[in-house]
Motif scaffolding. Structure first.
Motif, short mmCIF file in Angstrom:
data_model
loop_
_atom_site.label_atom_id
_atom_site.label_comp_id
_atom_site.label_asym_id
_atom_site.label_seq_id
_atom_site.Cartn_x
_atom_site.Cartn_y
_atom_site.Cartn_z
N ILE A 134 4.73 -53.66 -27.51
CA ILE A 134 4.61 -54.15 -26.13
C ILE A 134 3.71 -53.20 -25.32
O ILE A 134 4.01 -52.02 -25.18
CB ILE A 134 6.01 -54.15 -25.45
CG1 ILE A 134 7.04 -54.87 -26.31
CG2 ILE A 134 5.94 -54.74 -24.06
CD1 ILE A 134 8.48 -54.61 -25.90
N ASN A 135 2.65 -53.75 -24.75
CA ASN A 135 1.78 -52.94 -23.88
C ASN A 135 2.20 -52.99 -22.42
O ASN A 135 1.82 -52.12 -21.64
CB ASN A 135 0.33 -53.45 -23.97
CG ASN A 135 -0.54 -52.57 -24.85
OD1 ASN A 135 -0.28 -51.38 -25.00
ND2 ASN A 135 -1.57 -53.16 -25.41
N TYR A 136 2.92 -54.05 -22.03
CA TYR A 136 3.31 -54.24 -20.64
C TYR A 136 4.80 -53.93 -20.52
O TYR A 136 5.65 -54.77 -20.82
CB TYR A 136 3.00 -55.69 -20.23
CG TYR A 136 3.35 -56.07 -18.82
CD1 TYR A 136 2.68 -55.52 -17.73
CD2 TYR A 136 4.34 -57.02 -18.56
CE1 TYR A 136 2.99 -55.89 -16.43
CE2 TYR A 136 4.66 -57.41 -17.27
CZ TYR A 136 3.98 -56.84 -16.22
OH TYR A 136 4.29 -57.22 -14.93
N TYR A 137 5.12 -52.69 -20.14
CA TYR A 137 6.52 -52.29 -20.00
C TYR A 137 6.61 -51.30 -18.84
O TYR A 137 5.65 -50.64 -18.47
CB TYR A 137 7.07 -51.73 -21.32
CG TYR A 137 6.39 -50.47 -21.81
CD1 TYR A 137 5.12 -50.52 -22.37
CD2 TYR A 137 7.01 -49.22 -21.71
CE1 TYR A 137 4.49 -49.37 -22.80
CE2 TYR A 137 6.39 -48.08 -22.17
CZ TYR A 137 5.13 -48.15 -22.70
OH TYR A 137 4.50 -47.01 -23.12
N ARG A 138 7.83 -51.22 -18.30
CA ARG A 138 8.01 -50.53 -17.02
C ARG A 138 7.64 -49.04 -17.08
O ARG A 138 7.12 -48.48 -16.11
CB ARG A 138 9.47 -50.69 -16.54
CG ARG A 138 9.68 -50.21 -15.12
CD ARG A 138 11.02 -50.66 -14.56
NE ARG A 138 11.12 -52.09 -14.36
CZ ARG A 138 10.53 -52.77 -13.38
NH1 ARG A 138 9.79 -52.14 -12.51
NH2 ARG A 138 10.69 -54.07 -13.29
N ASP A 139 7.88 -48.39 -18.21
CA ASP A 139 7.69 -46.94 -18.28
C ASP A 139 6.22 -46.52 -18.25
O ASP A 139 5.92 -45.35 -18.08
CB ASP A 139 8.36 -46.39 -19.54
CG ASP A 139 9.73 -46.97 -19.74
OD1 ASP A 139 10.72 -46.25 -19.53
OD2 ASP A 139 9.84 -48.17 -20.07
N ASN A 140 5.31 -47.48 -18.46
CA ASN A 140 3.87 -47.17 -18.36
C ASN A 140 3.34 -47.75 -17.05
O ASN A 140 2.98 -48.92 -16.98
CB ASN A 140 3.10 -47.73 -19.56
CG ASN A 140 1.64 -47.30 -19.54
OD1 ASN A 140 1.16 -46.72 -18.56
ND2 ASN A 140 0.93 -47.59 -20.62
N GLU A 141 3.26 -46.90 -16.02
CA GLU A 141 2.88 -47.40 -14.69
C GLU A 141 1.46 -47.93 -14.65
O GLU A 141 1.08 -48.67 -13.74
CB GLU A 141 3.04 -46.29 -13.64
CG GLU A 141 2.13 -45.12 -13.92
CD GLU A 141 2.18 -44.04 -12.84
OE1 GLU A 141 1.36 -44.09 -11.93
OE2 GLU A 141 3.06 -43.16 -12.96
N HIS A 142 0.63 -47.58 -15.64
CA HIS A 142 -0.78 -47.98 -15.62
C HIS A 142 -0.99 -49.44 -16.01
O HIS A 142 -2.13 -49.91 -16.05
CB HIS A 142 -1.59 -47.06 -16.53
CG HIS A 142 -1.41 -45.62 -16.18
ND1 HIS A 142 -1.83 -45.09 -14.98
CD2 HIS A 142 -0.81 -44.60 -16.85
CE1 HIS A 142 -1.49 -43.81 -14.94
NE2 HIS A 142 -0.87 -43.49 -16.05
N CYS A 143 0.10 -50.15 -16.34
CA CYS A 143 -0.05 -51.58 -16.65
C CYS A 143 0.63 -52.47 -15.61
O CYS A 143 0.57 -53.68 -15.71
CB CYS A 143 0.54 -51.89 -18.03
SG CYS A 143 2.32 -51.67 -18.08
N HIS A 144 1.25 -51.90 -14.60
CA HIS A 144 2.07 -52.71 -13.69
C HIS A 144 1.25 -53.76 -12.93
O HIS A 144 1.76 -54.81 -12.56
CB HIS A 144 2.80 -51.81 -12.68
CG HIS A 144 3.93 -51.05 -13.30
ND1 HIS A 144 4.88 -50.39 -12.58
CD2 HIS A 144 4.25 -50.84 -14.61
CE1 HIS A 144 5.75 -49.81 -13.40
NE2 HIS A 144 5.38 -50.07 -14.64
#
Ligand SMILES: C[S@@+](CC[C@H](N)C(=O)[O-])C[C@H]1O[C@@H](n2cnc3c(N)ncnc32)[C@H](O)[C@@H]1O
Length: 215
Positions: A134-144
């Protein structure tokens, strides 16, 4: 569908291959394994999997008829690969069949992620394993920012929440880790998903989330 779906599929292969290759190594597939590719899109990963399990079977499944038609057309040379249209919460397959299930960049689109994970559990054999990338997940703010850019409803869950869904479905040995994208970035970023190349680099350095579990 013409070339649009084909081009989309190739673009996805380019984008997702660098984070998928390390997962394929971790899966340690054997020649007779049966593998399900959930949300297979145009089928590039399913075709790779089919070569890794020459005496096993690969099933690519996607909710989009258009993607499945394209995947079939591009896979006529494979005897151990088939594609089915289906929704992850109602996988059109018998229970206890697959040794592995993989899903790359699809799960945050599922209308009910918990129900999807439960049905993956159903179709896996005892001892089989699920690999959700998964590339879109909460812990990576750079995809929000993707949430507003994507035209459809998505779920921005944390690594912890994904892991909890696997545990609740009955999976054991549930793990989560980051898969860093080591591919070179362009000098200048011209796409619409990131502000600029620095933003893209920050996203790639955080890495994709890999959540796994065994039945
Ligand atoms: C971003 S694409 C990724 C495709 C492919 N895994 C790849 O890496 O190129 C997400 C795919 O998930 C599929 N998908 C979305 N929701 C789904 C669902 N509920 N059940 C099955 N597939 C779904 C979409 O149709 C789409 O082909």
């Amino acid at each position: 569908m013409g070339g649009g779906g084909a081009r989309r599929g190739e673009g996805m292969e380019q984008d997702h291959l660098p984070i998928t290759l390390p997962v394929l190594e971790k899966m340690r597939l054997g020649a007779t394994d049966n593998v399900l590719d959930v949300g297979c899109g145009a089928g590039w990963l399913s075709r790779r999997l089919a070569k890794l399990v020459p005496q096993g079977r690969v099933v690519g499944m996607d909710i989009s008829d258009e993607m499945i038609r394209h995947a079939r057309r591009a896979s006529v040379d494979f005897e151990n690969l088939m594609f089915v249209t289906g929704e992850v919460a109602e996988i059109p397959w018998q229970p206890n069949f697959f040794s592995h299930a993989i899903s790359v960049e699809s799960s945050y689109y599922w209308p009910d992620p918990a129900a999807g994970i439960r049905d993956i559990f159903r179709v896996l054999q005892e001892g089989g394993s699920a690999w959700i990338l998964i590339n879109y997940y909460r812990d990576n703010e750079h995809c929000h920012q993707w949430g507003d850019l994507l035209a459809v409803e998505t779920h921005l869950l944390s690594a912890q929440e994904w892991a909890e869904h696997l545990c609740a479905a009955g999976f054991q040995n549930v793990t989560r880790e980051r898969i860093v994208d080591l591919s070179p970035s362009p000098e200048v970023y011209t796409g619409r998903w990131f502000r600029d190349v620095e933003h893209l680099r920050a996203f790639k350095a955080e890495g994709a989330l890999l959540v796994c579990g065994t039945k």
